[in-house]
Design a protein around this motif. Structure first.
Motif, short mmCIF file in Angstrom:
data_model
loop_
_atom_site.label_atom_id
_atom_site.label_comp_id
_atom_site.label_asym_id
_atom_site.label_seq_id
_atom_site.Cartn_x
_atom_site.Cartn_y
_atom_site.Cartn_z
N VAL A 26 -13.53 15.43 39.62
CA VAL A 26 -13.60 16.60 38.74
C VAL A 26 -14.02 17.84 39.53
CG1 VAL A 26 -14.93 17.64 36.83
CG2 VAL A 26 -13.99 15.34 36.59
N ARG A 43 -7.58 26.08 33.57
CA ARG A 43 -8.37 25.13 34.38
C ARG A 43 -9.05 24.11 33.46
NH1 ARG A 43 -11.38 28.93 37.97
NH2 ARG A 43 -13.39 28.11 37.38
N ARG A 44 -9.57 24.62 32.35
CA ARG A 44 -10.24 23.72 31.40
C ARG A 44 -9.25 22.71 30.82
NH1 ARG A 44 -14.73 23.37 29.01
NH2 ARG A 44 -15.46 25.31 29.92
N LYS A 45 -8.05 23.18 30.49
CA LYS A 45 -7.04 22.27 29.93
C LYS A 45 -6.74 21.13 30.91
CE LYS A 45 -4.32 25.19 26.80
NZ LYS A 45 -2.98 25.69 26.52
N VAL A 47 -8.51 20.12 33.67
CA VAL A 47 -9.65 19.27 34.05
C VAL A 47 -10.08 18.37 32.89
CG1 VAL A 47 -12.05 19.23 34.83
CG2 VAL A 47 -10.44 20.85 35.85
N THR A 48 -10.10 18.91 31.66
CA THR A 48 -10.50 18.05 30.55
C THR A 48 -9.43 16.97 30.28
OG1 THR A 48 -9.68 19.67 28.95
CG2 THR A 48 -12.02 19.71 29.41
N ILE A 51 -10.16 14.31 32.73
CA ILE A 51 -11.33 13.51 32.31
C ILE A 51 -10.91 12.48 31.26
CG2 ILE A 51 -13.55 13.62 31.09
CD1 ILE A 51 -14.02 16.35 32.51
#
Lengths: 170, 137
Positions: A26, A43-45, A47-48, A51
């Protein structure tokens, strides 16, 4: 679906995956995406989504040292593509096939409603999951593909390819 | 003096996959911040929910505003679900007559986090403020 690296490969991990390794991946991916100039919403889309897919692998994939899971991230003109591949049991293949076919037939509004209902009134799985991971990845990705292919009589390969368009976030 | 003073504060140190949690009734500091993608969110948050359950039952409302600050980085979908359960306790405090608010803090340009905050805002019956932060810090 063809698993290829014709695009520029940013990251590749093929090997054991657990909760010790995941935070390292991550952090690396977050840094790589920032260096690529990818701003926080996209970036959030990515990386999440990583995860969710990685934790599904940790919870449900067949643990076989000869066939470890794969996580790869690549960049093309189209966007950022996240690819995961892991071994599942045949019984999981049957479930995934039916579950994903159902999700992919849904409109965005239907996916959003399912996400909302599962978030607000769904139950937790035995592993503490909320059964929201794949729903969220399909909803967040601009393009979602999957493939279940025979590994041998007992196992199947489960490959997910989620692409996130960069232009729609500029 | 509120009965909340008899409850010990709850402090959980952050890790790479779990958030810092500070629930300190005496100093009126309620904070959750950092990453939250534990292997089992339900298990990780169980003592937190248990602490809140006890606090809600013992706390006698007063006039002082009680604010929960949430400043998360990356969080998984099971955390998203647990957070809603957690916010319900603050909703219960509000319904008991305690002035209560939740502040959802996010980077100004991070529309994904803003959207997540809006979803919670619509789902809970407690004042829920979205607070954009300018710097990536």
């Amino acid at each position: 679906m063809t698993v290829s690296y014709e695009n520029r490969l940013l990251f590749r991990h093929e090997g054991p995956l657990d909760m010790e390794v995941l935070p390292i991946i991550v952090r690396n991916l977050d840094k790589l995406l920032a260096e690529e100039g990818i701003r926080p919403p996209l970036r959030r889309k990515v990386v999440t989504s990583l995860i969710e897919l990685a934790q599904n692998i940790i919870h449900y994939a067949v643990d076989n040292q000869d066939y470890p899971p794969l996580i790869a991230l690549s960049r093309s003109d189209e966007g950022i593509t996240l690819l995961t591949r892991n071994l599942v049991y045949y019984s999981q293949e049957i479930f995934l096939q039916s579950y994903l076919q159902n999700l992919m037939q849904m409109s965005r509004d239907e996916l959003e409603a399912l996400h909302h209902n599962t978030l607000t009134s769904g139950s937790y799985s035995d592993s503490g999951g909320a059964s929201l991971g794949l729903i969220q990845v399909i909803f967040k990705a601009d393009k979602f593909e999957y493939e279940l292919s025979c590994a041998d009589g007992e196992y199947a390969w489960f490959t997910v390819k989620a692409t996130f368009f960069v232009k729609s976030h500029e | 003096m509120s009965d909340a003073t008899i409850i010990d504060r709850l402090v959980i140190e952050p890790t790479f996959t779990t958030p810092e949690i500070i629930f300190d009734p005496n100093n009126r500091r309620f904070y959750i911040g950092g990453n939250s993608y534990p292997e089992n969110s339900l298990k990780f948050y169980a003592p937190v929910l248990q602490w809140l359950d006890s606090f809600v039952h013992k706390h006698k409302p007063d006039k002082e505003l009680l604010t929960l600050e949430v400043r998360l980085e990356y969080f998984n979908t099971s955390t998203a679900k647990v957070l809603l359960d957690l916010f319900r306790y603050f909703e219960a405090l509000y319904e008991k007559g305690q002035p209560t608010q939740i502040k959802w803090m996010f980077l100004q340009e991070d529309t994904e986090m803003e959207d997540a905050g809006l979803d919670y805002q619509a789902a809970v019956k407690v004042p829920f403020e979205l607070v954009p932060i300018n710097e990536e810090a």
